[in-house]
Design an enzyme around this catalytic site. Structure first.
Site, PDB file in Angstrom:
ATOM      1  N   LEU A   1       0.825  -1.218   0.000  1.00  0.00           N
ATOM      2  CA  LEU A   1       0.000   0.000   0.000  1.00  0.00           C
ATOM      3  C   LEU A   1       0.852   1.258   0.000  1.00  0.00           C
ATOM      4  O   LEU A   1       0.333   2.369  -0.006  1.00  0.00           O
ATOM      5  CB  LEU A   1      -0.911   0.014   1.240  1.00  0.00           C
ATOM      6  CG  LEU A   1      -1.958  -1.092   1.307  1.00  0.00           C
ATOM      7  CD1 LEU A   1      -2.759  -0.977   2.602  1.00  0.00           C
ATOM      8  CD2 LEU A   1      -2.897  -1.050   0.098  1.00  0.00           C
ATOM      9  N   GLY A   2       2.168   1.105   0.000  1.00  0.00           N
ATOM     10  CA  GLY A   2       3.052   2.262   0.070  1.00  0.00           C
ATOM     11  C   GLY A   2       3.236   2.949  -1.275  1.00  0.00           C
ATOM     12  O   GLY A   2       2.592   2.600  -2.277  1.00  0.00           O
ATOM     13  N   GLN A   3       4.141   3.931  -1.278  1.00  0.00           N
ATOM     14  CA  GLN A   3       4.341   4.759  -2.482  1.00  0.00           C
ATOM     15  C   GLN A   3       4.763   3.899  -3.681  1.00  0.00           C
ATOM     16  O   GLN A   3       4.241   4.066  -4.781  1.00  0.00           O
ATOM     17  CB  GLN A   3       5.404   5.829  -2.207  1.00  0.00           C
ATOM     18  CG  GLN A   3       5.482   6.874  -3.307  1.00  0.00           C
ATOM     19  CD  GLN A   3       6.743   7.724  -3.250  1.00  0.00           C
ATOM     20  OE1 GLN A   3       7.605   7.535  -2.377  1.00  0.00           O
ATOM     21  NE2 GLN A   3       6.866   8.655  -4.180  1.00  0.00           N
TER      22      GLN A   3
ATOM     23  N   TYR B   1      17.848   4.616   9.328  1.00  0.00           N
ATOM     24  CA  TYR B   1      17.381   4.066   8.050  1.00  0.00           C
ATOM     25  C   TYR B   1      18.571   3.636   7.190  1.00  0.00           C
ATOM     26  O   TYR B   1      18.601   2.517   6.652  1.00  0.00           O
ATOM     27  CB  TYR B   1      16.550   5.147   7.360  1.00  0.00           C
ATOM     28  CG  TYR B   1      16.064   4.834   5.971  1.00  0.00           C
ATOM     29  CD1 TYR B   1      15.108   3.843   5.753  1.00  0.00           C
ATOM     30  CD2 TYR B   1      16.514   5.559   4.866  1.00  0.00           C
ATOM     31  CE1 TYR B   1      14.633   3.584   4.478  1.00  0.00           C
ATOM     32  CE2 TYR B   1      16.041   5.307   3.592  1.00  0.00           C
ATOM     33  CZ  TYR B   1      15.101   4.312   3.392  1.00  0.00           C
ATOM     34  OH  TYR B   1      14.623   4.062   2.126  1.00  0.00           O
TER      35      TYR B   1
END
Ligand code: NAD
Ligand code: AKB
Length: 322
Positions: free
Chosen positions: A13-15, A145
């Site tokens: 569902l992400g970018q 990250y």
């Protein structure tokens, strides 16, 4: 490899996932692609085909879905991005690292023949040369990250070398798209600015005007990813993650190009904690191995990306008010 891929996409569902699933279904058939995410699909989710709610931190769930559908390829996109990662470092490390290790173990022990896992330009850090940053440049990231992506690169190469797994990866630059909101990264300004320019005629940018970063338009990112996945394995000499790039620009350069289409557009700058992250990343990337090994070539340059983004974002905003 079986002729018919049965593909699981995590973080769908992400970018990236929201566009990758559509393209995979166009190419291989709707029922060949299982979309999954920690979140339930939003009310306006209009993808046909199977969707499963899946937490990549739960190996049993991954295993059950793999067995249910006979999965033989995985695109493992579930992750916490750079800006959210700085606010929730433990979560970022847990999802990015243990999520990847769970997937790697399942690939090692099961029937999955190919795995895609994305790294990022965030593997580079303040000691990296910032221009034409080479594939093997220094990687000393200072963000959680970036540290998780660098460790991930080491792990995927290890699983390839030790267990002969076919894992493919690129270091995505900032990705620009209009279909789904960006997911909490440092490059998100280059996504948000388009809708703000159309709706409000102005944008307040969280990076300084002259912060140059490497970027790419989503259609190129998707095509490049699928080209890498289709490439002949014998041509791939990078088994950690390929440098992968399209163009670089700063917020003021992007704003000037938007102004060519929307003359009254204005931009202000209010840099926040994300500036510090951006300052440690390269400005331009040398992706010669991708260009040589699997013939990577982008379709969109900066100007054509801006023009297409404005057209498509306008349409999307119109659709959302209808
Ligand atoms: P995103 O934040 O938009 O989407 C990530 C998805 O993962 C979200 O839908 C989220 O709900 C899901 N997720 C989070 N925790 C999960 C869990 N425990 N189990 C299952 N799903 C979970 O991210 P994106 O931009 O689509 O990025 C996808 C991948 O590409 C990530 O690995 C990211 O690091 C990498 N990447 C993205 C960019 C970019 O500019 N978008 C650049 C470099 C690398
Ligand atoms: C982010 O800004 O975190 C991502 C990336 C470059 O990895 N867009």
């Amino acid at each position: 490899m079986s002729d018919t891929p049965k593909i699981l996409v995590t973080g769908a569902l992400g970018q990236i996932g929201s566009e990758l699933v559509t393209e995979l279904r166009n190419r291989f058939g709707t029922e060949q692609v299982i979309a999954s995410d920690l979140r339930a699909p939003p009310d306006d989710y209009n993808e046909n085909g199977s969707f499963e709610q899946l937490d990549v931190l739960k190996p049993d769930q991954i295993l059950a879905i793999n067995e249910k559908y006979g999965i033989n390829q995985i695109y493992h996109l579930a992750a916490i991005l750079s800006a959210v990662g700085e606010q929730k470092p433990q979560l970022a490390w847990n999802v990015n690292m243990n999520g990847l290790l769970n997937i790697l173990e399942i690939v090692k022990n099961g029937d999955v023949q190919k795995l895609f896992w994305p790294s990022s330009i965030a593997v580079f850090g303040p000691t990296t040369p910032r221009n034409d940053t080479e594939q093997f440049a220094i990687t000393e990231p200072t963000t959680v990250y970036g540290i998780s992506k660098l460790a991930g690169e080491r792990w995927v190469e290890y699983y390839h070398d030790k267990y002969d797994l076919d894992i493919r990866s690129v270091r995505y630059p900032g990705l620009i798209s209009y279909k789904t909101k960006a997911g909490g990264g440092t490059t998100d300004y280059a996504v948000e600015i388009f809708a703000a320019a159309i709706r409000e005629g102005s944008y307040t940018c969280f990076l300084n005007s002259d912060t140059v970063l490497p970027m790419m338009y989503m259609p190129d990112a998707i095509n490049g990813t699928l080209d890498l996945m289709e490439a002949d394995e014998k041509d791939l000499q990078i088994r950690s993650s390929y440098n992968f790039n399209a163009f670089s620009f700063s917020p003021n350069q992007l704003a000037a190009l938007i102004k060519n289409h929307i003359p009254g557009f204005t931009i202000e700058y209010a840099p926040d904690f994300r500036q510090k992250l951006a300052d440690t990343w390269p400005q331009t990337i040398d992706d010669k191995y991708a260009r040589e090994d699997w013939k990577w070539e982008q379709q969109f340059d900066l100007e054509s990306m801006v023009s297409d983004m404005l057209d498509k974002t306008k349409l999307k905003l119109l659709e959302s008010v209808e």
